[in-house]
Design a protein around this motif. Structure first.
Motif, PDB file in Angstrom:
ATOM      1  N   ARG A   1       0.883  -1.248   0.010  1.00 53.86           N
ATOM      2  CA  ARG A   1       0.081  -0.120  -0.099  1.00 53.86           C
ATOM      3  C   ARG A   1       0.951   1.215   0.050  1.00 53.86           C
TER       4      ARG A   1
ATOM      5  N   ARG B   1       0.702   4.127  -2.811  1.00 46.77           N
ATOM      6  CA  ARG B   1       0.404   5.706  -2.478  1.00 46.77           C
ATOM      7  C   ARG B   1       1.467   6.445  -3.075  1.00 46.77           C
TER       8      ARG B   1
ATOM      9  N   LEU C   1      -3.676  16.318  -0.345  1.00 47.91           N
ATOM     10  CA  LEU C   1      -4.156  15.349   0.323  1.00 47.91           C
ATOM     11  C   LEU C   1      -3.277  13.773   0.081  1.00 47.91           C
ATOM     12  N   LEU C   2      -2.883  13.576  -1.166  1.00 43.37           N
ATOM     13  CA  LEU C   2      -2.240  12.388  -1.303  1.00 43.37           C
ATOM     14  C   LEU C   2      -0.768  12.398  -0.835  1.00 43.37           C
TER      15      LEU C   2
ATOM     16  N   ASP D   1      -1.535  12.022   3.078  1.00 38.76           N
ATOM     17  CA  ASP D   1      -1.667  10.396   3.341  1.00 38.76           C
ATOM     18  C   ASP D   1      -0.396   9.516   3.272  1.00 38.76           C
ATOM     19  N   ALA D   2       0.323   9.631   2.235  1.00 48.57           N
ATOM     20  CA  ALA D   2       1.439   8.828   1.828  1.00 48.57           C
ATOM     21  C   ALA D   2       2.299   9.021   3.050  1.00 48.57           C
TER      22      ALA D   2
ATOM     23  N   GLN E   1       2.371  10.363   6.282  1.00 50.72           N
ATOM     24  CA  GLN E   1       1.889   9.822   7.529  1.00 50.72           C
ATOM     25  C   GLN E   1       1.736   8.432   7.706  1.00 50.72           C
ATOM     26  N   SER E   2       1.047   7.703   6.489  1.00 50.81           N
ATOM     27  CA  SER E   2       1.120   6.362   6.477  1.00 50.81           C
ATOM     28  C   SER E   2       2.355   5.810   6.464  1.00 50.81           C
TER      29      SER E   2
ATOM     30  N   SER F   1      -0.889  16.965   7.377  1.00 53.59           N
ATOM     31  CA  SER F   1      -2.478  17.267   7.008  1.00 53.59           C
ATOM     32  C   SER F   1      -2.843  18.316   7.489  1.00 53.59           C
TER      33      SER F   1
ATOM     34  N   ALA G   1      -6.568  19.080   5.862  1.00 56.22           N
ATOM     35  CA  ALA G   1      -7.386  18.332   5.078  1.00 56.22           C
ATOM     36  C   ALA G   1      -8.523  18.580   4.737  1.00 56.22           C
TER      37      ALA G   1
ATOM     38  N   LYS H   1     -10.541  18.879   1.124  1.00 55.97           N
ATOM     39  CA  LYS H   1     -11.715  18.283   0.676  1.00 55.97           C
ATOM     40  C   LYS H   1     -12.725  19.383   0.248  1.00 55.97           C
TER      41      LYS H   1
END
Length: 375
Positions: free
Chosen positions: A280, A284, A314-315, A318-319, A321-322, A354, A360, A364
């Motif tokens: 994943r 990402r 946003l991408l 997410d990338a 932090q994950s 974020s 974030a 959105k």
């Protein structure tokens, strides 16, 4: 679009790679003293400038080389691949000045911004006006041939090292909030400017709060027309992203490779959940890369950056932090016991990604408006 290098770009990349290999300061990422790190950043900026690698896509008349944004992207990619110090962020501030500034302002500020002789910060966010920037309460009241500024700015990155600030302040409280904001170019050495560094969760003081108490700013240092601050801010933010994200992707890939090696060393690659998380993380990174090259293609074709940058934001969040969360899962107690070091700080540093630059939730909302969704 063909994303492969042209012969000219390939030759530039090869020359650049050789130059970086010879000039990246050894051990730069081991420097812990903040003052020493700040000096290193300035020195690195000057080294890049002298080699012709700063402001390559700027117009020639303002000190650039008039190249396409592709060359900035190549620089960011190669710098990320070779673990170079962060590249100087001059493009978005410079874009605001040479788009809205008077000729006198361009001549005064652009050469020293490009060369790194003068360091800048961005005075946008406030304690109660971060993502909702239009609600800012710092005021600038006209008094003869000066404006008098009062208020507070928050999360001013690098404010303790900056010589000048691009400042947003409210000049007309009687009009709708987006229309009553103006932009100013202010020396941080003016009487009444107080800078207080903020130590964040990682233990670093990379950001500041700045207080403005009866600070007198000449009318000649207003950027653009009165009430044009919001438009200038949106131009600045739009150019804050783009080619630079290519460098983040290179850094992300290096970090992902390190995380995978740590998992292998601990015998975790046979665990289905670990393999799934690593896969994943790779996906990402690829999604972000494809989004960035799409935006780069639009920039090269002459399109101005727009609200689609919210998708990249946003991408990216997410990338990053994950991936940092996955690193902590794999390390377990090793980070706390000293077997590994530095990862906990990186994890904490990833948490506000974020939030800063527009939360974030705000991104959105922007995307929803792009898609024509109901408010």
């Amino acid at each position: 679009m063909d994303y492969r290098d042209t012969p000219e770009e390939a030759a530039f990349r090869a020359t650049l790679r050789g130059w970086l290999t010879e000039n990246i300061p050894a051990g730069w990422d081991k420097v812990e003293d903040p003052e020493a790190a700040a000096r290193l950043r300035r020195s690195w900026h000057r080294t890049l400038y002298q080699a012709g690698y700063v402001g390559m896509s700027w117009p020639v008349e303002y000190g650039g080389r008039g190249l396409s944004a592709t060359y900035d992207a190549i620089l960011n990619e190669e710098a990320g691949n070779l673990n170079a110090p962060p590249l100087p962020s001059v493009g978005y501030l410079g874009r605001a000045i040479f788009t809205y500034g008077s000729e006198e302002q361009k001549q005064q500020f652009l050469p020293s911004l490009l060369s790194g002789e003068v360091q800048w910060c961005q005075g946008f966010s406030e304690p109660e006006a971060g993502s909702d920037l239009a609600s800012l309460r710092t005021t600038a009241k006209l008094d003869g041939d000066h404006y008098v500024v009062n208020g507070q700015k928050m999360w001013t990155s690098g404010g303790q090292y900056a010589d000048w600030c691009m400042l947003l302040a409210r000049t007309d409280p009687e009009v709708p909030k987006h229309k009553g904001i103006s932009c100013f170019l202010v020396s941080m050495s003016e009487p009444g400017v107080t800078v207080r560094p903020i130590v964040i969760a990682s233990g670093e003081a990379e950001t500041c709060e700045v207080f403005w108490d009866e600070v007198r700013v000449p009318v000649a240092q207003r950027l653009g027309e009165p009430g044009e601050g919001w438009r200038i801010a949106m131009t600045t933010v739009a150019y804050e992203r783009g080619p630079a994200d290519i460098g983040f992707i290179a850094t992300y890939r290096r970090t992902l490779a390190k995380v995978e090696r740590m998992a292998a060393e601990r015998g975790l690659l046979d665990r289905p959940e670990t393999r799934k998380q690593l896969a994943r993380a790779y996906v990402r990174g690829e999604v972000l890369r494809l989004n960035c090259v799409e935006q780069l293609a639009a920039r090269v074709s002459g399109q101005q950056p727009g609200p689609e940058g919210s998708v990249a934001k946003l991408l990216w969040a997410d990338a990053e932090q994950s991936l940092q969360h996955l690193a902590m899962d794999i390390l377990g107690a090793d980070e706390l016991t000293g077997v590994e070091s530095g990862w906990l700080s990186s994890y904490f540093t990833s948490r506000p990604v974020s939030v800063y630059g527009g939360s974030a939730q705000i991104q959105k909302n922007i995307i929803a408006r792009m898609l024509g969704l109901p408010r």
